[in-house]
Design a protein around this motif. Structure first.
Motif, PDB file in Angstrom:
ATOM      1  N   VAL A   1      -7.464 -49.870  10.568  1.00 18.70           N
ATOM      2  CA  VAL A   1      -6.710 -51.105  10.356  1.00 18.70           C
ATOM      3  C   VAL A   1      -6.315 -51.238   8.890  1.00 18.70           C
ATOM      4  CG1 VAL A   1      -6.880 -53.628  10.421  1.00 18.70           C
ATOM      5  CG2 VAL A   1      -7.685 -52.284  12.348  1.00 18.70           C
ATOM      6  N   ALA A   2      -7.243 -50.901   8.000  1.00 20.13           N
ATOM      7  CA  ALA A   2      -6.939 -51.010   6.577  1.00 20.13           C
ATOM      8  C   ALA A   2      -5.815 -50.060   6.181  1.00 20.13           C
ATOM      9  CB  ALA A   2      -8.191 -50.733   5.763  1.00 20.13           C
ATOM     10  N   GLU A   3      -5.832 -48.848   6.707  1.00 22.85           N
ATOM     11  CA  GLU A   3      -4.805 -47.865   6.366  1.00 22.85           C
ATOM     12  C   GLU A   3      -3.447 -48.246   6.941  1.00 22.85           C
ATOM     13  OE1 GLU A   3      -6.363 -44.248   7.905  1.00 22.85           O
ATOM     14  OE2 GLU A   3      -7.935 -44.092   6.391  1.00 22.85           O
ATOM     15  N   ASN A   4      -3.449 -48.812   8.120  1.00 24.84           N
ATOM     16  CA  ASN A   4      -2.183 -49.093   8.796  1.00 24.84           C
ATOM     17  C   ASN A   4      -1.790 -50.563   8.734  1.00 24.84           C
ATOM     18  OD1 ASN A   4      -2.077 -46.407   9.559  1.00 24.84           O
ATOM     19  ND2 ASN A   4      -3.244 -46.786  11.413  1.00 24.84           N
ATOM     20  N   LEU A   5      -2.255 -51.278   7.719  1.00 25.28           N
ATOM     21  CA  LEU A   5      -1.966 -52.699   7.614  1.00 25.28           C
ATOM     22  C   LEU A   5      -0.469 -52.953   7.482  1.00 25.28           C
ATOM     23  CD1 LEU A   5      -3.179 -55.490   7.512  1.00 25.28           C
ATOM     24  CD2 LEU A   5      -3.410 -55.262   5.044  1.00 25.28           C
ATOM     25  N   GLU A   6       0.182 -52.150   6.661  1.00 25.03           N
ATOM     26  CA  GLU A   6       1.630 -52.335   6.481  1.00 25.03           C
ATOM     27  C   GLU A   6       2.381 -52.074   7.782  1.00 25.03           C
ATOM     28  OE1 GLU A   6       3.166 -50.105   3.212  1.00 25.03           O
ATOM     29  OE2 GLU A   6       1.599 -50.816   1.864  1.00 25.03           O
ATOM     30  N   GLN A   7       1.972 -51.041   8.498  1.00 24.18           N
ATOM     31  CA  GLN A   7       2.626 -50.734   9.768  1.00 24.18           C
ATOM     32  C   GLN A   7       2.402 -51.856  10.775  1.00 24.18           C
ATOM     33  OE1 GLN A   7       0.971 -47.017  10.979  1.00 24.18           O
ATOM     34  NE2 GLN A   7       2.418 -45.779   9.766  1.00 24.18           N
ATOM     35  N   THR A   8       1.230 -52.413  10.771  1.00 26.67           N
ATOM     36  CA  THR A   8       0.919 -53.500  11.700  1.00 26.67           C
ATOM     37  C   THR A   8       1.760 -54.733  11.392  1.00 26.67           C
ATOM     38  OG1 THR A   8      -1.357 -52.681  11.793  1.00 26.67           O
ATOM     39  CG2 THR A   8      -0.959 -54.882  12.659  1.00 26.67           C
ATOM     40  N   VAL A   9       1.860 -55.100  10.108  1.00 31.68           N
ATOM     41  CA  VAL A   9       2.667 -56.258   9.720  1.00 31.68           C
ATOM     42  C   VAL A   9       4.121 -56.035  10.085  1.00 31.68           C
ATOM     43  CG1 VAL A   9       3.496 -57.575   7.723  1.00 31.68           C
ATOM     44  CG2 VAL A   9       1.080 -56.980   7.893  1.00 31.68           C
ATOM     45  N   LYS A  10       4.623 -54.824   9.832  1.00 26.39           N
ATOM     46  CA  LYS A  10       6.013 -54.503  10.166  1.00 26.39           C
ATOM     47  C   LYS A  10       6.238 -54.589  11.682  1.00 26.39           C
ATOM     48  CE  LYS A  10       9.641 -51.203   9.495  1.00 26.39           C
ATOM     49  NZ  LYS A  10       9.979 -49.842   9.757  1.00 26.39           N
ATOM     50  N   GLN A  11       5.272 -54.099  12.445  1.00 28.50           N
ATOM     51  CA  GLN A  11       5.376 -54.145  13.912  1.00 28.50           C
ATOM     52  C   GLN A  11       5.451 -55.582  14.405  1.00 28.50           C
ATOM     53  OE1 GLN A  11       5.569 -51.488  16.008  1.00 28.50           O
ATOM     54  NE2 GLN A  11       5.739 -52.838  17.766  1.00 28.50           N
ATOM     55  N   TYR A  12       4.579 -56.456  13.836  1.00 23.53           N
ATOM     56  CA  TYR A  12       4.600 -57.867  14.231  1.00 23.53           C
ATOM     57  C   TYR A  12       5.918 -58.538  13.883  1.00 23.53           C
ATOM     58  CZ  TYR A  12      -0.377 -57.925  15.387  1.00 23.53           C
ATOM     59  OH  TYR A  12      -1.599 -57.691  15.964  1.00 23.53           O
ATOM     60  N   SER A  13       6.431 -58.251  12.706  1.00 23.40           N
ATOM     61  CA  SER A  13       7.704 -58.876  12.315  1.00 23.40           C
ATOM     62  C   SER A  13       8.851 -58.370  13.188  1.00 23.40           C
ATOM     63  CB  SER A  13       8.001 -58.639  10.836  1.00 23.40           C
ATOM     64  OG  SER A  13       8.153 -57.258  10.583  1.00 23.40           O
ATOM     65  N   ASP A  14       8.846 -57.093  13.543  1.00 17.66           N
ATOM     66  CA  ASP A  14       9.871 -56.556  14.449  1.00 17.66           C
ATOM     67  C   ASP A  14       9.785 -57.225  15.823  1.00 17.66           C
ATOM     68  OD1 ASP A  14      10.757 -54.855  12.476  1.00 17.66           O
ATOM     69  OD2 ASP A  14       9.709 -53.076  13.266  1.00 17.66           O
ATOM     70  N   ASP A  15       8.557 -57.389  16.306  1.00 16.85           N
ATOM     71  CA  ASP A  15       8.375 -58.052  17.599  1.00 16.85           C
ATOM     72  C   ASP A  15       8.881 -59.487  17.559  1.00 16.85           C
ATOM     73  OD1 ASP A  15       7.273 -55.775  18.651  1.00 16.85           O
ATOM     74  OD2 ASP A  15       5.176 -56.451  18.446  1.00 16.85           O
ATOM     75  N   GLN A  16       8.620 -60.182  16.450  1.00 14.11           N
ATOM     76  CA  GLN A  16       9.099 -61.554  16.324  1.00 14.11           C
ATOM     77  C   GLN A  16      10.624 -61.613  16.289  1.00 14.11           C
ATOM     78  OE1 GLN A  16       7.081 -63.113  12.884  1.00 14.11           O
ATOM     79  NE2 GLN A  16       5.356 -63.862  14.097  1.00 14.11           N
TER      80      GLN A  16
END
Length: 184
Positions: free
Chosen positions: A132-147
């Motif tokens: 989770v720590a390594e992929n935090l940026e990817q996770t945030v980007k994924q959430y914003s894309d979904d929104q």
């Protein structure tokens, strides 16, 4: 006046008769018949027991149910064993039984956990945290894309609803015009 025990006996007899008519091989039937015998014995031992003919009628109906269900009477040894088995309300063995149940449930949960994680609980948590720590940026980007996708879909749905409403409004206006012309 009928006692609660008599009402329970009548209800149980009716239930057994219903089961016999539907399915004679029902697993509950033997237990019900055993309980029925116990209840009839208790009724017979009561101080203010009902008339003898009523008890005989219950015994007769019980015997008919046993014949219809091919019920085999438990042996004297088994009856003694059933009567002397430890009860759940026994105050002496209650703490011991609770402790045994706790130990058993803990062992069962531990076995399930080890089966699920193949015995490695600690490494899974550590790996998940690092991931989770390594992929935090990817996770945030994924959430914003979904929104953004959700917002676009909502706008499309709103447009479609507006178009359908306008179309329905036009159809209603035409129908009312036709109706007014026909009614004149």
């Amino acid at each position: 006046m009928t006692s609660k025990l008599e009402i329970n006996i009548r209800t149980l007899i009716a239930q057994c008769e219903n089961i016999v008519t539907v399915n004679k091989d029902d697993w509950r039937l033997n237990k019900y018949l055993r309980s029925l015998d116990t209840m009839i014995e208790e009724l017979n031992e009561q101080f203010d027991k009902p008339e003898e003919r009523i008890i005989e009628e219950y015994q007769k109906r019980s015997a008919e149910l046993k014949r219809a269900a091919n019920y085999v009477e438990p042996s004297a040894e088994e009856k003694l064993r059933l009567k002397t088995k430890p009860k759940a309300v026994d105050p002496v063995g209650d703490d011991v039984m609770r402790e045994v149940r706790q130990i058993h449930s803990q062992k069962f949960e531990k076995d399930l956990r080890s089966e699920l994680f193949n015995g490695n609980f600690s490494t899974i948590r550590r790996r998940a945290g690092q991931k989770v720590a390594e992929n935090l940026e990817q996770t945030v980007k994924q959430y914003s894309d979904d929104q953004e996708k959700l917002a676009e879909d909502m706008l499309k749905l709103t447009r479609n609803l507006k178009e359908q409403t306008e179309t329905a409004n036009k159809i209603i206006k035409k129908d009312t015009e036709v109706w007014t012309m026909v009614s004149r």
